[in-house]
Motif scaffolding. Structure first.
Motif, PDB file in Angstrom:
ATOM      1  N   ARG A   6       0.963  -1.180   0.062  1.00 40.66           N
ATOM      2  CA  ARG A   6      -0.124   0.083  -0.126  1.00 40.66           C
ATOM      3  C   ARG A   6       0.819   1.383  -0.069  1.00 40.66           C
ATOM      4  O   ARG A   6       1.491   1.387   0.987  1.00 40.66           O
ATOM      5  N   THR A  28       1.174   0.603 -10.173  1.00 39.44           N
ATOM      6  CA  THR A  28       0.016  -0.143  -9.998  1.00 39.44           C
ATOM      7  C   THR A  28       0.085  -1.400 -10.913  1.00 39.44           C
ATOM      8  O   THR A  28      -0.356  -2.285 -10.546  1.00 39.44           O
ATOM      9  N   ASP A  33      -1.025  -0.995  -4.493  1.00 36.90           N
ATOM     10  CA  ASP A  33      -2.226  -0.252  -4.326  1.00 36.90           C
ATOM     11  C   ASP A  33      -1.712   1.234  -4.131  1.00 36.90           C
ATOM     12  O   ASP A  33      -1.325   1.351  -3.061  1.00 36.90           O
ATOM     13  N   ASN A  57      -7.787   4.814  -7.850  1.00 37.87           N
ATOM     14  CA  ASN A  57      -8.128   5.208  -6.658  1.00 37.87           C
ATOM     15  C   ASN A  57      -8.395   6.685  -6.284  1.00 37.87           C
ATOM     16  O   ASN A  57      -7.838   7.573  -7.310  1.00 37.87           O
TER      17      ASN A  57
END
Length: 402
Positions: A6, A28, A33, A57
């Motif tokens: 993340r 990505t 993420d 996102n």
């Protein structure tokens, strides 16, 4: 090393912001993420919609845009991140973080996050060389932030020199390499001593030395960042740990350090004695202040316990490393100490050399292992020296098992 991570990608306001688009895409594609945070000035170069499309996102731009009333957005995002990456990092955002300024979404997240932070600067060559920028980067490095140096070449301002944002592929490679190093001491217990000791003469006087503990503290924090369970036994110093995972044991005298090291020695995998322990202490300690009088005053000294020698005599499977601070023929004396105390390795430095020794932020050392293989580590920050020493220790431990 990037897959399933993340990553908060902070984009600040420089022309190199366009490269952050490609960086977002590549992160990505490798399974990360990615959530992008943009400064106001960054939005003048690239639209948030671009990053939203590439990351899939939401893009964060405003500290006060609280989409979920159950959460405080900048804290939630700071806690969410495994990695925080600032690219491009302008002189402005570097200065903000180094001085604790949090006046927008990105700078607030950077102060709140407990994740590892990677910073990829991008600016004019003269800005990059400015003393204020260099001082800010030095401060952040000492706190454990990781810099990905800019490349050299033609800059948007027309100058040619260092300051161009590193290419996205190189940024990802640098993060992956650092992440690989980080876990190399996972599962290992490391015991480190640091700083000087103080040996009391009377209620107002003591004998000590010039050690500040900086090298030992750098070793403790580097070992912790590489996954180790670290215990630091330190003499009296004016230092604090930036890594709260390190267990700190404060002592004053050589006897107290001897007891603390021996009490924890048996359970360790690696033991590094970086402390400058007093070899002698006053034989008589006065309960009242000694008054000055005519003539000389002789203080009789007695030997303290040799901590390194006594640890070597107890050693089973521990990898035991000593330090040798010398001023004459340092390598020769260091190797003699290595042999006499039956150590696994020794770190030698000439404390009289410019850029080495007590008090400074840099060091120059020679690492010698049991096989008398020498590795010279040229002048670098004590944090960089510490990581290199630990890498050499790991290599020697690996070789011993072959």
């Amino acid at each position: 090393m990037i897959n399933n991570k993340r990553i908060v990608l902070g984009v600040s306001g420089g022309i190199a912001a366009y490269k952050a688009c490609a960086l977002t895409s590549k992160l990505t594609q490798q399974g990360a993420d990615v959530k992008v945070v943009m400064t106001d000035n960054a939005q003048k170069f690239v639209s948030p919609l671009t990053f939203q499309a590439l990351s899939r996102n939401p893009v964060y731009t405003d500290t006060f845009d609280e989409k979920d009333p159950a959460k405080i957005a900048h804290i939630d995002l700071a806690d969410w991140a495994d990695i925080t990456l600032l690219a491009p990092a302008t002189a402005n955002i570097i200065g903000k973080v180094a001085n604790g300024i949090a006046d927008d979404m990105l700078s607030t997240i950077l102060l709140a996050t407990q994740s590892q932070v990677y910073i990829a600067p991008a600016m004019n060559v003269h800005m990059y060389a400015h003393p204020a920028v260099k001082a800010n980067m030095k401060q952040l490095t000492s706190w454990g932030y990781h810099f990905i140096e800019p490349g050299a070449g033609y800059l948007a301002c027309g100058y040619v020199g260092k300051g161009r944002l590193e290419e996205p592929e190189s940024i990802i490679t640098a993060i992956e390499e650092h992440q690989k190093q980080n876990g190399r001491l996972t599962g290992k217990k490391v015991l480190i001593s640091a700083g000087p000791t103080k040996e009391k003469v009377d209620p107002v006087r003591f004998f000590t030395n010039r050690s500040t503990g900086k090298m030992g503290f750098a070793l403790a924090e580097a070992a912790s960042s590489m996954g180790a369970e670290v215990t630091l036994v330190t003499g009296p110093v004016n230092l604090s740990l930036s890594d709260d995972r390190v267990q700190r044991i404060d002592v004053v005298t050589a006897e107290e350090m001897h007891e603390a090291m021996h009490a924890r020695f048996e359970a360790q995998d690696v033991v590094i004695k970086a402390a400058a322990v007093a070899d002698y202490r006053p034989k008589q300690v006065y309960e009242e202040k000694m008054k000055k009088h005519d003539g000389t005053w002789q203080v009789e000294m007695e030997r303290t316990k040799d901590i390194l020698q006594s640890l070597a005599e107890r050693k089973t499977d521990q990898f035991l490393v000593g330090f040798a601070a010398e001023t004459k023929d340092p390598v020769d004396y260091g190797i003699k100490k290595l042999q006499q105390k039956d150590l696994d390795a020794i770190v030698i430095n000439n404390v009289a050399a410019d850029g080495a020794g007590f008090g400074g932020d840099t060091n120059i050392v020679t690492y010698v292992n049991r096989a008398h293989e020498k590795k010279n580590i040229s002048k670098a920050s004590k944090q960089q020296i510490a990581r290199r020493i630990l890498e050499l220790i790991l290599q020697d431990m690996k070789d011993e098992k072959k």
